[in-house]
Design a protein around this motif. Structure first.
Motif, PDB file in Angstrom:
ATOM      1  N   ILE A 341      15.983  85.606  -2.096  1.00  0.00           N
ATOM      2  CA  ILE A 341      15.380  84.983  -0.911  1.00  0.00           C
ATOM      3  C   ILE A 341      16.300  83.864  -0.425  1.00  0.00           C
ATOM      4  CG2 ILE A 341      13.356  83.765  -0.026  1.00  0.00           C
ATOM      5  CD1 ILE A 341      11.801  85.122  -2.376  1.00  0.00           C
ATOM      6  N   PRO A 342      16.873  84.013   0.749  1.00  0.00           N
ATOM      7  CA  PRO A 342      17.905  83.064   1.188  1.00  0.00           C
ATOM      8  C   PRO A 342      17.316  81.683   1.524  1.00  0.00           C
ATOM      9  CG  PRO A 342      17.419  84.625   2.941  1.00  0.00           C
ATOM     10  CD  PRO A 342      16.593  85.047   1.764  1.00  0.00           C
ATOM     11  N   ARG A 343      18.164  80.685   1.420  1.00  0.00           N
ATOM     12  CA  ARG A 343      17.760  79.350   1.890  1.00  0.00           C
ATOM     13  C   ARG A 343      18.525  78.975   3.148  1.00  0.00           C
ATOM     14  NH1 ARG A 343      16.898  74.993  -2.946  1.00  0.00           N
ATOM     15  NH2 ARG A 343      18.781  75.948  -3.749  1.00  0.00           N
ATOM     16  N   SER A 344      19.338  79.895   3.589  1.00  0.00           N
ATOM     17  CA  SER A 344      20.156  79.601   4.764  1.00  0.00           C
ATOM     18  C   SER A 344      20.037  80.761   5.744  1.00  0.00           C
ATOM     19  CB  SER A 344      21.614  79.430   4.326  1.00  0.00           C
ATOM     20  OG  SER A 344      22.477  79.617   5.433  1.00  0.00           O
ATOM     21  N   ASP A 345      20.053  80.440   7.057  1.00  0.00           N
ATOM     22  CA  ASP A 345      20.006  81.495   8.070  1.00  0.00           C
ATOM     23  C   ASP A 345      21.375  82.084   8.330  1.00  0.00           C
ATOM     24  OD1 ASP A 345      17.397  80.991   8.357  1.00  0.00           O
ATOM     25  OD2 ASP A 345      17.612  79.659  10.092  1.00  0.00           O
TER      26      ASP A 345
END
Lengths: 521, 432
Positions: A341-345
């Protein structure tokens, strides 16, 4: 089998807290990393930080255990294995699990499958290895991987062996391609061991490489489909050749140019050899090469993280080409163990390895997982060419050596055709047909409805819906359900218009259709 | 996408559109005024005997003909076919027989590849005709049928990858199931035993439990999967399309109540629904042993199913726009092997065999080429697979000499050029 299930049942019922869960009941993300940072992490983070990208959070134990089984042995962890891991309190339990998996029999099974893809192991059109040679070749590959043959030795065996395709199986390297002219062989050798697509090279350099394969001869024997691969005995002159790095070499008459090439290729410091394989291993485990695509290494397609690639190359050479050491380094990194699950777009978060990329299960792994969960079997056979090949139906699909032996399911879920050896032949994009099949086919429905294991699990749970939910989650998704999920399941069981057995079948159906099941995550 | 839009798009359409990789090959649209819109390929898997079907040699004697040594006049003067096919004899005005097919290869896989791609094996694996039609007349050109543009009844051939280097997107949809059984269980479309209400309830359950999907709302992979699911659930119309009972018993009986007959009926329904390419993978023609026993059982089935298909297509005005292509990867050896272990068998024979084409611009009531007195050699006008496929492409409005867009970005042509070393006898101008 029965014993194992009962043991899990008891333990699961006894568990009061949901092990393997992050803060606030998050089943996927942990607040703190369970493992120390490594050199790989420093190198990955350096690139991410330079671009202001924040890496994903660490994964929970539950996510990790499922991921590492699927990635390392192509096999879903059994419920008791998941439970044991979640309950284990040793601080180094992840490293210990990685070491155990690297020694498992299924490690050789799964990585033989990957190598059979790369090497186009296929009895029939257009490769035409024929069944006996396929079996001999696949067994040799399996043995080599199982014994952890050093990778340089492995490559030399494939490139420089001579003899019968039945008795010296690695010579099949020279038969598993759509042509026997020097330029076809050179293209296959370059793709396999250099990660290079030769069609992008200028004519002159292609011809230079082909010269090393200009003295390969093939000779039939009196045995049906037996063939000897050897140094052309009629070549009586010395050969002046040029290595791909531009160095000239003089090859004496009687010397096998393939051996000269193999020696050059596997010498420490070779610019292609170690680089190609560590990049491939990284791509296999991390979903994407440091050079992407992993078999398209060329000057105008540079690595996204050159220092990382260089580090892995050094480590492989330092470990005397022990590939498992490279697996171990990657698998023990925080980078590998971070959440999907990314923390950055940022789009670069994925290409620079700021999260673990989700990707669909391989067709063979998926059908094996379904068969394992629902104790069902698939049968494979080949009626032509003779001799007929029957595969016992208890054999797992990841062990299917012959790319010509297939099933509608494997075709539908993107199994590579093994025509070219390109990594992109394996198609992991979802299709409507796949979705139809998983959601609505009799093939899948029969597996669920015919499962004695599922029936037994419902029966032994008496009226305890929570227990059914916990067990099915543990078996299928390798974790315990959250409180909300349990509530949803309870509600479904209480609808009243389906029996408990039907409700359990529907729950199993729903869980195998979640993204969490269908994807490595 | 709304459910209604998904339904309108059909079971498959939209998700295919979602598969943009930036690498998706795009083919030029076919001109609108082409004669043929669809192809029904009756694939005679294993290789049917030419002598026992459309190229009888009654004068060659029983060493060659066995018990099938009679020929029969058709409804076209001067054309005779094997007497084992009496109903097809009454349809000869609708089809053309090519009696001089040749490629010389006797191995199933390689011959299948040559006959269905028009190529000879080299370093690339080219797509077969069905995949090429799916490329040029499928989703990329706005095809919006409720089933995919390339359908196989009922199992994929599996011996070579049909789509070749075009990849997964152009593979056929294989129905599975058996259209002569009740119901015709099309994998994924017709599920047995789950009532609609339970279907809906368990789908809600699935969505409620999609925890990972909810944790990653922006993920592209997952968005594609969701689009596929939307499409997959546009089931109603497709289910009806595969329901052969709506045809009524009389129609079903006309085609023959067997897998092949009902596959022909299903193929007609698919073509009526606009599907551009349907392959009937008709197995069981690889008759090394017990050849004549098997022919006795299979030829009447072939005769009834194919004859009814031609008549029915013509009655519905569909034959003008539908090519029917009958043939296998090769013929069978004209001389019967009477000795052990064959005991009356025929072997593979790629040197000379026959194919049949009808409709979509092919003129019926004709014979092209000829074999020699015993069907062993081509006697006149050799026709190579490339020639037949090229003519079919032209009738479909696909330029055989045009570029073949492909995901690897290679510069390829739809069919080989004269200089590529693939033998050709020229397009079948005699038949159009």
């Amino acid at each position: 089998m029965k014993k194992a299930i009962l043991a899990v049942t008891v333990a699961a019922a006894a568990l009061s807290a949901y092990a393997g869960e992050g803060p606030g009941g998050d089943p996927f993300r942990s607040a703190e990393s369970a493992v120390p940072g490594t050199r790989i992490d420093e190198l990955v983070l350096a690139e991410l930080t330079a671009r202001g990208i924040e890496a994903a959070q660490p994964s929970t134990d539950a996510v990790f255990v499922r991921r590492v089984y699927l990635d390392v042995i192509g096999t879903l962890p059994r419920a008791d294995e998941v439970r044991d891991f979640l309950e284990d309190t040793h601080p180094d339990k992840r490293a210990a699990l990685i070491d155990r998996l690297l020694e498992r029999e299924e490690f050789a099974d799964y990585w033989s499958l990957k190598w059979c893809d790369v090497l186009r192991v296929k009895a029939e059109f257009p490769i035409n290895l024929w069944p006996n040679a396929v079996q001999a070749y696949a067994k040799w590959l399996h043995d080599a991987i199982r014994a952890n043959m050093p990778y340089d030795e492995f490559a030399r065996a494939l490139l420089a062996s001579s003899g019968s395709n039945f008795r010296v199986p690695p010579v099949n390297f020279y038969r598993a391609m759509q042509g026997r002219d020097p330029s076809t062989i050179a293209a296959a050798a370059a793709l396999t061991f250099m990660g290079v697509r030769l069609d992008g090279w200028p004519e002159g350099r292609r011809a230079e490489l082909a010269a090393f394969f200009s003295r390969v001869a093939y000779k039939p024997t009196a045995e049906w489909k037996e063939e000897i691969v050897l140094l052309d005995p009629s070549a009586m002159t010395p050969l002046d050749a040029v290595f791909p790095d531009g160095q000239p070499v003089h090859i004496e008459a009687g010397e096998d140019p393939r051996e000269v090439f193999a020696e050059w290729l596997t010498a420490p410091g070779n610019p292609y050899f170690a680089r190609n394989i560590v990049n491939r291993v990284w791509a296999w485990l991390m979903g994407r090469g440091i050079v992407h695509e992993p078999d398209d290494i060329r000057p105008d397609n540079p690595p996204v993280n050159p220092a990382l690639l260089a580090y892995l190359e050094e480590e492989l050479v330092r470990a005397d080409y022990d590939l498992r050491q490279v697996y171990r380094l990657i698998l023990n990194s925080r980078t590998y163990q971070q959440s999907s699950i990314p923390r950055s777009d940022s789009a670069e978060a994925e290409t620079l390895f700021g999260q673990y990329p989700v990707r669909q299960l391989d067709a063979e792994v998926l059908i094996d997982a379904l068969c394992g969960l629902f104790n069902s079997r698939e049968s494979y056979l080949s009626m032509i060419p003779e001799p007929f090949t029957y595969i016992p139906d208890y054999q797992r699909t990841i062990l299917l050596a012959d790319g010509s032996i297939t099933s509608p399911f494997l075709e539908l879920f993107g199994r590579p055709s093994r025509d070219t050896g390109l990594a992109s032949e394996r198609n992991l994009q979802p299709t409507d047909g796949q979705r139809l099949h998983m959601l609505n086919s009799t093939h899948i429905q029969k597996k669920i409805e015919g499962s004695w294991r599922l029936r037994q699990l419902v029966e032994t749970s008496k009226g305890d819906t929570e227990r059914v939910a916990r067990l099915l989650y543990l078996h299928i998704l390798s974790r315990y359900p959250t409180a909300e999920e349990t509530a949803v399941v309870k509600q479904y069981f209480e609808r009243g218009d389906v029996t408990r057995a039907e409700a359990a079948a529907d729950l199993a159906w729903a869980l195998i259709n979640t993204k969490e099941f269908l994807y490595r995550h | 996408m709304t459910r209604r839009a998904a339904l309108r798009r059909g079971v498959f359409g939209a998700a295919a559109l979602a598969l943009l990789d930036g690498k998706r090959p795009v083919a030029a649209a076919a001109p609108a005024d082409t004669r043929a819109k669809s192809v029904i390929q009756i694939w005679m898997w294993g290789g049917p005997s030419h002598l026992d079907t459309f190229d009888p040699k009654p004068d060659a004697g029983s060493d060659y003909c066995g018990p099938l040594g009679e020929s029969l006049a058709t409804n076209v003067d001067g054309i005779q076919i094997n007497a084992a096919l009496p109903r097809l004899a009454q349809q000869a005005d609708k089809y053309a027989i090519i009696r001089s097919m040749t490629h010389g290869v006797n191995a199933h896989e390689t011959a299948s590849y040559i006959v269905q791609t028009g190529r000879h094996p080299d370093r690339l694996v080219y797509p077969c005709a069905g995949a090429v039609v799916a490329l040029f007349k499928g989703y990329d050109q706005g095809y919006a049928g409720i089933v995919p543009p390339y359908v196989v009844l009922t199992e994929p051939q599996g011996r070579f990858s049909e789509a070749g280097l075009l990849g997964q997107r152009y593979k056929p949809f294989a129905t599975g199931g058996n259209p002569s059984r009740e119901p015709f269980v099309v994998e994924g479309i017709v599920a047995e035993g789950i009532p609609d209400e339970r279907q809906l309830a368990r789908r809600d359950l699935l969505h409620a439990l999609d925890s990972l999907g909810r944790a990653m709302p922006g993920n592209e992979q997952f968005a594609r999967l969701d689009a596929c699911e939307e499409n997959a659930y546009g089931l109603g119309e497709a289910r009806r399309l595969f329901d052969l009972n709506v045809e009524g018993d009389e129609m079903r009986d006309r085609y023959g109540r067997n897998t092949f007959g009902q596959s022909c009926l299903m193929a007609r329904r698919l073509v009526e629904a606009g599907v551009p390419y349907v392959t009937i993978n008709y197995k069981g023609w690889d008759t090394h042993k017990q050849h004549f026993e098997i022919m006795k059982r299979k030829l009447p089935e072939l005769d009834q199913g194919m004859a009814t298909l031609l008549q029915d297509l013509a009655d519905r005005g569909l034959l003008d726009s539908t090519i029917v292509w009958w043939g296998g990867e090769f013929g069978r050896s004209p001389k019967v092997e009477w000795g052990a272990p064959w005991n009356g068998g025929r072997q593979h024979y790629g040197k000379c065999f026959c194919s049949v084409v009808a409709g979509g611009g092919f003129q019926g009531g004709r014979v092209l080429g000829a074999s020699d007195a015993r069907g062993e050699e081509v006697a006149e006008r050799p026709v190579y697979p490339l020639d037949l496929i090229g003519t079919m492409y032209e009738l479909l409005g696909i330029d055989p000499d045009g570029p073949l867009p492909n995901p690897r970005g290679l510069e390829l042509r739809v069919l080989p050029e004269p200089g590529d070393g693939v033998p050709s006898g020229g397009r079948l101008s005699e038949l159009i």
